[in-house]
Motif scaffolding. Structure first.
Motif: not given
Length: 183
Positions: A51, A54, A60
């Motif tokens: 992924g 954040e 990703g």
């Protein structure tokens, strides 16, 4: 003094000298530690799916992002890695001159630290996968960060550089490997 006793006294000295000679030859034979052989050279990138980090505006990374007809560079890095800090400006420049995508694998890092690191030093990556547990790095054969790979347009690993990039490594290794990896 018996010949058995003499042999028992001399044998450890002979063994020590042989081992010392082997160690000396191994240390001084001139091998470059950044050229660690990789069993993955010539093989397809491993299957993986990471992924995004954040809070970054980059997607990703997975094995599906390769084998699209164009070579790519993959850099494994972390904000806590001191040599990664010194190589980041070189990666920013490499991204500019190479003319191919540059993908990052953020290794065992905290998202906030990775964001701060890239905000300070620049973000050359088109995609960044977060490898929080380090499992993808193991599949890639990573010994430690930083490491840089050239992957050909078919998705095969063409070259691996261990350690921080230098201007010489880019000119002598990375760019020639990229040229060779082009279809």
């Amino acid at each position: 003094m018996s010949s058995r006793f003499r042999l028992a006294a001399v044998l450890p000295v002979i063994l020590f000298l042989l081992l010392a000679g082997l160690f000396y030859a191994a240390i001084y034979r001139g091998d470059d530690p950044s050229e660690v052989p990789s069993a993955l050279i010539g093989r397809y990138v491993p299957e993986f799916e990471l992924g995004p980090v954040e809070g970054l505006d980059r997607p990703g990374l997975s094995d599906a992002d390769f084998a699209k007809g164009k070579p790519v560079i993959v850099n494994v890095w972390a904000s806590w890695c001191v040599p990664c800090r010194s190589e980041m400006p070189l990666l920013v420049e490499l991204r500019r001159v190479a003319g191919v995508p540059l993908y990052g694998i953020n290794y065992k890092d905290e998202p906030a630290a990775a964001r701060r690191f890239l905000a300070e030093l620049g973000n050359p990556f088109d995609r960044i996968g977060r490898d929080a547990q380090g499992r993808a790095a193991i599949d890639w054969g990573v010994y430690g960060v930083p490491e840089t790979y050239v992957v050909d347009g078919n998705g095969r690993i063409a070259f691996k550089h261990v350690g921080p990039l230098t201007p010489e490594a880019i000119a002598d290794d990375i760019l020639p490997a990229l040229r060779a990896a082009r279809p």
